[in-house]
Design a protein around this motif. Structure first.
Motif, PDB file in Angstrom:
ATOM      1  N   GLU A  39      82.931  35.037 -11.349  1.00  0.00           N
ATOM      2  CA  GLU A  39      84.272  35.481 -10.958  1.00  0.00           C
ATOM      3  C   GLU A  39      84.888  36.417 -11.996  1.00  0.00           C
ATOM      4  OE1 GLU A  39      85.336  34.503  -7.911  1.00  0.00           O
ATOM      5  OE2 GLU A  39      83.334  33.588  -7.852  1.00  0.00           O
ATOM      6  N   ALA A  40      84.093  36.875 -12.931  1.00  0.00           N
ATOM      7  CA  ALA A  40      84.626  37.645 -14.058  1.00  0.00           C
ATOM      8  C   ALA A  40      85.360  38.907 -13.632  1.00  0.00           C
ATOM      9  CB  ALA A  40      83.496  38.000 -15.029  1.00  0.00           C
ATOM     10  N   HIS A  41      84.896  39.562 -12.582  1.00  0.00           N
ATOM     11  CA  HIS A  41      85.476  40.856 -12.218  1.00  0.00           C
ATOM     12  C   HIS A  41      86.010  40.876 -10.785  1.00  0.00           C
ATOM     13  CE1 HIS A  41      83.870  42.258 -15.977  1.00  0.00           C
ATOM     14  NE2 HIS A  41      82.642  42.005 -15.613  1.00  0.00           N
ATOM     15  N   THR A  42      86.386  39.713 -10.288  1.00  0.00           N
ATOM     16  CA  THR A  42      86.922  39.663  -8.929  1.00  0.00           C
ATOM     17  C   THR A  42      88.415  39.966  -8.950  1.00  0.00           C
ATOM     18  OG1 THR A  42      87.267  37.271  -9.160  1.00  0.00           O
ATOM     19  CG2 THR A  42      85.203  38.009  -8.136  1.00  0.00           C
ATOM     20  N   TYR A  57      84.620  47.261  -9.454  1.00  0.00           N
ATOM     21  CA  TYR A  57      83.908  45.988  -9.622  1.00  0.00           C
ATOM     22  C   TYR A  57      82.446  46.234  -9.988  1.00  0.00           C
ATOM     23  CZ  TYR A  57      81.566  41.671  -8.065  1.00  0.00           C
ATOM     24  OH  TYR A  57      80.786  40.539  -7.990  1.00  0.00           O
ATOM     25  N   GLU A  75      83.241  52.771 -19.452  1.00  0.00           N
ATOM     26  CA  GLU A  75      82.450  51.674 -20.001  1.00  0.00           C
ATOM     27  C   GLU A  75      81.046  51.644 -19.384  1.00  0.00           C
ATOM     28  OE1 GLU A  75      84.816  48.235 -19.246  1.00  0.00           O
ATOM     29  OE2 GLU A  75      86.361  48.787 -20.723  1.00  0.00           O
ATOM     30  N   LEU A 135      91.341  45.082  -9.614  1.00  0.00           N
ATOM     31  CA  LEU A 135      90.982  45.682 -10.891  1.00  0.00           C
ATOM     32  C   LEU A 135      91.736  46.980 -11.149  1.00  0.00           C
ATOM     33  CD1 LEU A 135      87.092  45.228 -10.778  1.00  0.00           C
ATOM     34  CD2 LEU A 135      88.815  43.657 -11.688  1.00  0.00           C
ATOM     35  N   ASN A 153      88.374  49.883  -5.451  1.00  0.00           N
ATOM     36  CA  ASN A 153      88.330  48.648  -6.234  1.00  0.00           C
ATOM     37  C   ASN A 153      86.917  48.071  -6.247  1.00  0.00           C
ATOM     38  OD1 ASN A 153      90.223  46.493  -7.558  1.00  0.00           O
ATOM     39  ND2 ASN A 153      88.873  45.310  -6.227  1.00  0.00           N
ATOM     40  N   ALA A 208      82.207  47.523 -13.495  1.00  0.00           N
ATOM     41  CA  ALA A 208      82.545  46.482 -14.466  1.00  0.00           C
ATOM     42  C   ALA A 208      81.322  45.649 -14.837  1.00  0.00           C
ATOM     43  CB  ALA A 208      83.653  45.582 -13.905  1.00  0.00           C
ATOM     44  N   TRP A 209      80.375  45.531 -13.908  1.00  0.00           N
ATOM     45  CA  TRP A 209      79.179  44.734 -14.165  1.00  0.00           C
ATOM     46  C   TRP A 209      78.083  45.494 -14.894  1.00  0.00           C
ATOM     47  CZ3 TRP A 209      78.528  39.739 -14.195  1.00  0.00           C
ATOM     48  CH2 TRP A 209      79.366  38.925 -13.439  1.00  0.00           C
ATOM     49  N   SER A 211      92.917  53.016 -14.254  1.00  0.00           N
ATOM     50  CA  SER A 211      92.124  51.791 -14.364  1.00  0.00           C
ATOM     51  C   SER A 211      90.668  52.054 -13.999  1.00  0.00           C
ATOM     52  CB  SER A 211      92.701  50.710 -13.452  1.00  0.00           C
ATOM     53  OG  SER A 211      94.013  50.368 -13.834  1.00  0.00           O
ATOM     54  N   TYR A 238      86.821  51.751 -16.266  1.00  0.00           N
ATOM     55  CA  TYR A 238      85.568  51.106 -15.862  1.00  0.00           C
ATOM     56  C   TYR A 238      84.424  52.113 -15.841  1.00  0.00           C
ATOM     57  CZ  TYR A 238      88.102  46.867 -14.675  1.00  0.00           C
ATOM     58  OH  TYR A 238      88.856  45.727 -14.750  1.00  0.00           O
TER      59      TYR A 238
END
Length: 218
Positions: A88-91, A68, A109, A94, A64, A71-72, A102, A106
């Motif tokens: 807190e966008a990706h806390t 995270y 992307e 996930l 996870n 995701a950034w 999942s 990520y």
């Protein structure tokens, strides 16, 4: 995203770090795809190196965290700050009900954002300071590559990294390992065995066992 980077984050000429990022992220994804349902809650301290040696996070927690980080990547490479995106966008969780699927989203992307990057000197606004995209990617490459080996060993699957990835990482780590060690990211170097392969040398210089302690079980 990771919160550890030396103030003098290195810039290394040589292989295209964008290509190495893709190889490292895909290596980690390939291992994550092999995690069995009953293994997600497994403790990881026996194989996985963390900044807190006293901790024993679950495999799900470790993966996870990498989700995270990935995701950034698009926002970071686009020059956006964490405050602009929302810290807190990706806390939180996930990975959901299908962790491997999942995580793959990520990775896809992040890889797309890296492949589209046309300027390695672009400023990336990390939570711990501003760095070039090149420096940011070098950190993520070695972190993902080494973690792929650790998780593979944990779950008993093939831990062999792509030769191109190892060929890019080994000279980088030989040159900069002491800088990362001083910052607490890497443990002490260990001795590589006689006739060690490039990957075994990479593991040794980063403070990891050059060879797995037991044979793969799958």
């Amino acid at each position: 995203m990771t919160s550890t980077q030396p103030d003098n984050a290195p810039t290394t000429a040589g292989p295209d770090v964008r290509r190495l990022f893709v190889l490292a992220d895909e290596a980690l994804l390939a291992v994550v795809r092999q995690v069995r349902e009953e293994e997600w809650d497994s403790p990881t301290a026996s194989e996985v190196t963390t900044s807190d040696p006293s901790s024993d996070p679950s495999l799900r927690f470790v993966v996870n965290y990498h989700a995270y980080e990935d995701a950034w990547v698009p926002a970071m490479l686009a020059g956006r700050t964490m405050d602009e995106v929302g810290r807190e966008a990706h806390t939180g969780d996930l990975l959901g009900a299908d962790p491997a699927a999942s995580f793959e989203r990520y990775v896809q992307e992040a890889v797309a954002a890296v492949e589209a990057l046309d300027d390695l000197e672009r400023t990336v606004h990390c939570s711990f300071g501003d760095y070039t995209a090149r420096d940011y990617l070098w950190q993520t490459v070695f972190f993902r590559g080494l973690r792929a080996v650790e998780i593979a060993r944990l779950i008993g699957v093939d831990d062999t990294l792509d030769e191109e990835l190892v060929a890019g990482l080994l000279p980088y780590m030989r040159e900069h390992a002491e800088e990362w060690r001083a910052f607490g990211v890497l443990g002490p170097e260990v001795a590589a065995p006689d006739g060690a392969s490039a990957q075994e040398q990479l593991m040794a210089v980063t403070g990891r066992r050059p060879r797995r302690s037991r044979p793969a079980v799958r």
